[in-house]
Motif scaffolding. Structure first.
Motif, PDB file in Angstrom:
ATOM      1  N   GLU A  65      10.937  -0.021  -0.395  1.00  0.00           N
ATOM      2  CA  GLU A  65      10.118  -0.503   0.722  1.00  0.00           C
ATOM      3  C   GLU A  65       8.630  -0.277   0.452  1.00  0.00           C
ATOM      4  O   GLU A  65       7.821  -1.184   0.656  1.00  0.00           O
ATOM      5  N   VAL A  66       8.269   0.924   0.012  1.00  0.00           N
ATOM      6  CA  VAL A  66       6.845   1.179  -0.228  1.00  0.00           C
ATOM      7  C   VAL A  66       6.353   0.396  -1.437  1.00  0.00           C
ATOM      8  O   VAL A  66       5.193  -0.033  -1.475  1.00  0.00           O
TER       9      VAL A  66
ATOM     10  N   VAL B 271       5.549   0.560   4.763  1.00  0.00           N
ATOM     11  CA  VAL B 271       5.343   1.972   5.094  1.00  0.00           C
ATOM     12  C   VAL B 271       6.655   2.521   5.647  1.00  0.00           C
ATOM     13  O   VAL B 271       7.289   1.887   6.493  1.00  0.00           O
ATOM     14  N   VAL B 272       7.063   3.682   5.156  1.00  0.00           N
ATOM     15  CA  VAL B 272       8.338   4.278   5.559  1.00  0.00           C
ATOM     16  C   VAL B 272       8.095   5.660   6.141  1.00  0.00           C
ATOM     17  O   VAL B 272       7.374   6.474   5.557  1.00  0.00           O
TER      18      VAL B 272
ATOM     19  N   ALA C 201      13.678   3.706   0.543  1.00  0.00           N
ATOM     20  CA  ALA C 201      12.289   4.006   0.885  1.00  0.00           C
ATOM     21  C   ALA C 201      11.361   3.659  -0.278  1.00  0.00           C
ATOM     22  O   ALA C 201      10.274   3.105  -0.068  1.00  0.00           O
TER      23      ALA C 201
ATOM     24  N   ARG D  27       1.663   3.251  -4.914  1.00  0.00           N
ATOM     25  CA  ARG D  27       1.917   3.685  -3.551  1.00  0.00           C
ATOM     26  C   ARG D  27       2.502   5.094  -3.613  1.00  0.00           C
ATOM     27  O   ARG D  27       3.278   5.412  -4.515  1.00  0.00           O
TER      28      ARG D  27
ATOM     29  N   ALA E  31       1.954   6.017   1.673  1.00  0.00           N
ATOM     30  CA  ALA E  31       2.765   4.888   2.136  1.00  0.00           C
ATOM     31  C   ALA E  31       4.021   5.324   2.859  1.00  0.00           C
ATOM     32  O   ALA E  31       4.773   4.481   3.335  1.00  0.00           O
ATOM     33  N   GLY E  32       4.264   6.636   2.940  1.00  0.00           N
ATOM     34  CA  GLY E  32       5.462   7.052   3.641  1.00  0.00           C
ATOM     35  C   GLY E  32       5.728   8.533   3.553  1.00  0.00           C
ATOM     36  O   GLY E  32       5.120   9.249   2.750  1.00  0.00           O
TER      37      GLY E  32
ATOM     38  N   LEU F 169       4.753   8.058  -1.881  1.00  0.00           N
ATOM     39  CA  LEU F 169       5.782   8.421  -0.912  1.00  0.00           C
ATOM     40  C   LEU F 169       5.951   9.935  -0.954  1.00  0.00           C
ATOM     41  O   LEU F 169       6.323  10.494  -1.991  1.00  0.00           O
TER      42      LEU F 169
ATOM     43  N   VAL G  83       5.116   3.448  -7.812  1.00  0.00           N
ATOM     44  CA  VAL G  83       5.333   4.417  -6.744  1.00  0.00           C
ATOM     45  C   VAL G  83       5.273   5.831  -7.312  1.00  0.00           C
ATOM     46  O   VAL G  83       5.824   6.096  -8.389  1.00  0.00           O
TER      47      VAL G  83
END
Length: 214
Positions: free
Chosen positions: A122-123, A128-129, A119, A82, A104-105, A84, A55
């Motif tokens: 989750e990603v 997706v947040v 968050a 991902r 992703a968010g 964020l 992330v």
């Protein structure tokens, strides 16, 4: 009981105190490892390519540009990472830009650190947040429905709206646009009518909500 896999994170934030707080919070979580921190887009791309994180927590406003524009480069540097995005003020149009770019968010910086941790998890797991309340407006932006209000404004009315957002009154709008006060007053009235607002403040609030001032 099996130990959960470590989530490897790169933090991209140019404000030292914010970066330190987020870095410490994520670093304390048993399933996170902050592998790098940087404060620029260029640094983010380089560190992402080097560490191949799970992330990238990416500030939107960075010294060398808008973080959203870097999402594609970050994804190219580490295809499995991902992204964020963190922002000071989240709107539906910004959320739509993040998702369209492959992010992703989107979370606001005022979120609690526990919410940010959730968050990131989750990603990292493929989800997706979005900050609360953004989903309906984001979907409208992505499907083109939210552009109707903005497209209804003329060029002069758009300029008027921007000046209203700056706090300008009718006299200032008249001077800045180089038109008579009556004409400026008419522009303001048309903006209010088209946005369905009863006051200048409400018009600006509606415009911000619908992403017309991003």
């Amino acid at each position: 009981m099996a130990t959960p896999p470590t989530i490897r994170v790169i933090l991209v934030e140019d404000h030292a105190m914010v970066a330190e707080a987020i870095g410490l919070a994520l670093g304390k979580a048993p399933d996170f490892e902050v592998v790098a921190q940087t404060g620029t887009i260029a640094g983010a791309v380089a560190e992402t390519r080097r560490f191949q994180p799970d992330v990238v927590v990416l500030d939107r406003r960075l010294p060398d540009g808008d973080g959203i524009t870097a999402i594609e480069r970050l994804s190219a540097a580490a295809p499995k990472a991902r992204v964020l995005v963190l922002t000071g003020e989240a709107t539906a149009s910004v959320a739509a830009r993040v998702v369209s770019a492959g992010g992703a968010g989107l979370m606001v910086k005022s979120s609690r650190l526990g919410e940010l941790e959730s968050a990131v998890r989750e990603v990292a797991s493929g989800g997706v947040v979005l900050a609360p309340g953004l989903l309906p407006g984001m979907l409208d932006r992505l499907t083109g429905r939210a552009g109707l209000l903005g497209s209804a404004l003329t060029a002069r009315e758009r300029e008027t709206l921007l000046l209203l957002a700056e706090g300008a009154g009718t006299a200032q709008i008249s001077e800045r646009l180089g038109v008579a006060r009556n004409t400026a007053r008419n522009h303001v009235q048309h903006v209010l009518e088209k946005l369905g607002a009863s006051s200048k403040l409400e018009a600006v609030a509606i415009a911000r909500r619908d992403g017309l001032l991003d």
